[in-house]
Design a protein around this motif. Structure first.
Motif, PDB file in Angstrom:
ATOM      1  N   GLU A  19       0.851  -1.200   0.118  1.00 15.83           N
ATOM      2  CA  GLU A  19       0.148  -0.007   0.012  1.00 15.83           C
ATOM      3  C   GLU A  19       0.819   1.231   0.084  1.00 15.83           C
ATOM      4  N   THR A  21       1.624   5.065   1.716  1.00 15.70           N
ATOM      5  CA  THR A  21       1.278   5.788   3.031  1.00 15.70           C
ATOM      6  C   THR A  21       2.169   6.797   3.009  1.00 15.70           C
ATOM      7  N   ALA A  32       1.517   5.085  11.804  1.00 14.44           N
ATOM      8  CA  ALA A  32       0.576   4.999  10.837  1.00 14.44           C
ATOM      9  C   ALA A  32      -0.122   3.799  10.467  1.00 14.44           C
ATOM     10  N   LEU A  33       1.191   2.970  10.421  1.00 13.78           N
ATOM     11  CA  LEU A  33       0.519   1.300  10.243  1.00 13.78           C
ATOM     12  C   LEU A  33      -0.157   0.842  11.026  1.00 13.78           C
ATOM     13  N   HIS A  35      -2.129   1.969  13.218  1.00 16.31           N
ATOM     14  CA  HIS A  35      -3.550   2.767  13.108  1.00 16.31           C
ATOM     15  C   HIS A  35      -4.362   2.268  12.298  1.00 16.31           C
ATOM     16  N   ALA A  36      -3.604   2.058  10.942  1.00 16.06           N
ATOM     17  CA  ALA A  36      -4.326   1.611  10.017  1.00 16.06           C
ATOM     18  C   ALA A  36      -4.704  -0.044   9.967  1.00 16.06           C
ATOM     19  N   HIS A  37      -3.811  -0.821  10.634  1.00 15.22           N
ATOM     20  CA  HIS A  37      -3.671  -2.252  10.676  1.00 15.22           C
ATOM     21  C   HIS A  37      -3.548  -2.547  12.344  1.00 15.22           C
TER      22      HIS A  37
END
Length: 77
Positions: A19, A21, A32-33, A35-37
């Motif tokens: 992805e 980001t 961030a990773l 938070h997303a996963h």
């Protein structure tokens, strides 16, 4: 904006192969990773992050980076 590529258990936890980001540093990218996963929370701290093929610590700037590979520890080498 680097492309993040996941391998092995990191790919399983993220649920995607890759992805794109946005983040300024490797440390911000880790946040961030997760938070997303959320499933990455249990594995990401043990993963090596390679920015354009070079292992990078959390303070490493991502400006101009092309790829970030998320590599969990591999058994046998």
């Amino acid at each position: 904006m680097p492309t993040v590529r996941y391998f092995a258990a990191a790919q399983d936890a993220a649920g995607v192969e890759e992805e794109t980001t946005e983040a300024d540093t490797v440390g911000a990218l880790r946040v961030a990773l997760i938070h997303a996963h959320p499933a990455l929370a249990g594995i990401l701290d043990r993963c090596a992050l390679l920015v354009d093929g070079v292992r990078a610590d959390d303070g490493f700037a991502l400006a101009g980076a092309g790829t970030v590979d998320v590599l969990p520890p591999f058994a046998g080498g």
